[in-house]
Write a protein that holds these residues in place. Structure first.
Motif, mmCIF file in Angstrom:
data_model
loop_
_atom_site.group_PDB
_atom_site.id
_atom_site.type_symbol
_atom_site.label_atom_id
_atom_site.label_comp_id
_atom_site.label_asym_id
_atom_site.label_seq_id
_atom_site.Cartn_x
_atom_site.Cartn_y
_atom_site.Cartn_z
ATOM 1 N N VAL A 156 38.963 53.719 -67.387
ATOM 2 C CA VAL A 156 38.908 52.589 -66.442
ATOM 3 C C VAL A 156 39.176 51.275 -67.174
ATOM 4 N N TYR A 157 38.482 51.075 -68.318
ATOM 5 C CA TYR A 157 38.644 49.837 -69.077
ATOM 6 C C TYR A 157 40.070 49.698 -69.619
ATOM 7 N N VAL A 161 46.251 45.177 -65.742
ATOM 8 C CA VAL A 161 45.835 43.862 -65.237
ATOM 9 C C VAL A 161 45.867 42.786 -66.330
ATOM 10 N N CYS A 162 45.238 43.064 -67.490
ATOM 11 C CA CYS A 162 45.107 42.041 -68.537
ATOM 12 C C CYS A 162 46.368 41.878 -69.380
ATOM 13 N N MET A 209 40.832 60.623 -80.040
ATOM 14 C CA MET A 209 41.631 59.890 -79.057
ATOM 15 C C MET A 209 41.247 60.226 -77.618
ATOM 16 N N VAL A 210 40.504 61.311 -77.448
ATOM 17 C CA VAL A 210 40.104 61.738 -76.103
ATOM 18 C C VAL A 210 39.205 60.659 -75.493
ATOM 19 N N LEU A 211 39.554 60.242 -74.290
ATOM 20 C CA LEU A 211 38.852 59.125 -73.657
ATOM 21 C C LEU A 211 37.790 59.592 -72.671
ATOM 22 N N LEU A 246 36.604 43.664 -72.998
ATOM 23 C CA LEU A 246 37.051 45.045 -72.813
ATOM 24 C C LEU A 246 37.194 45.750 -74.156
ATOM 25 N N GLY A 247 37.683 45.016 -75.165
ATOM 26 C CA GLY A 247 37.818 45.589 -76.503
ATOM 27 C C GLY A 247 36.492 46.043 -77.068
#
Length: 302
Positions: A211-212, A219-220, A203-205, A26-27
């Motif tokens: 989702v990630y 979850v992680c 910083m805008v995603l 994910l990173g």
């Protein structure tokens, strides 16, 4: 019935370790910088744990001295994650996860110093084996030297907060400690971002990043931690430690499957990785064997 419950808890533990291994992938998939990534991660994790506490009706009240201690350790946790994800950004998931396994080496040196005990000879031998494995990775994957340095820095931070947490968890709930540590990590990363001018449009995603990050933070981080604590009540500390050592193995396999060619390394890297992971995985077995042998000798001498 006892066997079924133990088998179920083992499966849950392996699933939890698999989730932890997935954080590296994910990173790599999240496009924002490591600093921004960690800022979002700890914020989401803290909010998720806050909701968990409200739903489970658990109290968050602890003394101010403990809160300050938890926040301080949380800042080390935040630094660990910044180093970890930055290492992934500038190298690969495989390189980062293997160098992170040097956590065993740092803990073998630092824990006796914190607890004012002598360093065990077995710890020194395992440490030398791990150093040799890291040397091989440096030699064959030198283009990733910066990633290796940040991976080792992440391992050092992880060793520090693990030793400190081991003391604090004897007196307070692990979940409460984690909640305040996430807040401490958020404060620490926010200060770094403020001082370095990182509160920017970068910083805008994107929708995929959201989702990630939600997966990473909820979850992680929060869910996997609560799950891990739950099975620790049923399984021995030895079983948990041994299974947790599979995290880099799961992470590397997931990275190869999901990220493909990018994670392909040289033969020398895999040789070094096998040496490090072998030492890390076999170390608890050897230590447990030595402990049993000492106990037998003590009983025989009586």
């Amino acid at each position: 019935m006892e066997f079924i419950r133990r088998y179920r808890n083992l499966l849950i533990l392996h699933f939890t370790v698999l989730i932890w291994g997935f954080t590296g992938v994910l990173g790599d998939l999240i496009t924002v910088s490591a600093l921004h990534l960690v800022w979002y991660r700890v914020l989401i994790a803290a909010l998720t744990l806050f909701v968990y506490f409200k739903l489970s009706k658990q109290k968050l009240v602890v003394s101010w001295s403990k809160i300050l201690r938890f926040l301080g350790v949380g800042m080390i946790v935040g630094l660990h994650w910044v180093c970890f994800f930055h290492a992934i950004k500038i190298s690969t998931v495989s390189v980062t996860l293997v160098t992170l396994s040097s956590l065993t080496l740092f803990t073998a040196i630092l824990e006796p110093l914190f607890n004012r005990k002598t360093i065990a000879i077995g710890d020194v031998i395992v440490g030398m084996v791990i150093i040799f494995g890291i040397y091989l990775i440096f030699k064959f994957e030198f283009q990733y030297w910066q990633g290796i340095i940040f991976g080792l820095s992440a391992a050092l931070c992880a060793s520090l907060f693990s030793i400190l947490n081991a003391k604090m968890v004897k007196q307070d709930s692990p979940t409460i400690i984690t909640f305040y540590e996430m807040i401490g990590a958020f404060i620490g990363v926010s200060i770094i971002m403020l001082l370095s001018g990182q509160f920017t449009a970068e910083m805008v995603l994107s929708s995929s990043d959201w989702v990630y990050l939600l997966l990473l933070g909820s979850v992680c981080t929060a869910f996997a931690y609560v799950l891990g604590v739950a099975v620790m009540k049923e399984l021995s500390a030895f079983t948990v430690a041994l299974t947790t050592n599979l995290e880099p193995v799961y992470g590397i396999l997931l990275a190869i499957v999901i990220l493909g060619h990018k994670e392909t390394m040289s033969i020398g890297f895999y040789f070094g990785a096998v040496i490090i992971l072998g030492a890390v995985f076999l170390y608890p077995l050897l230590k447990a064997g030595l402990a049993r042998s000492k106990n037998r000798n003590r009983l025989e001498n009586k």
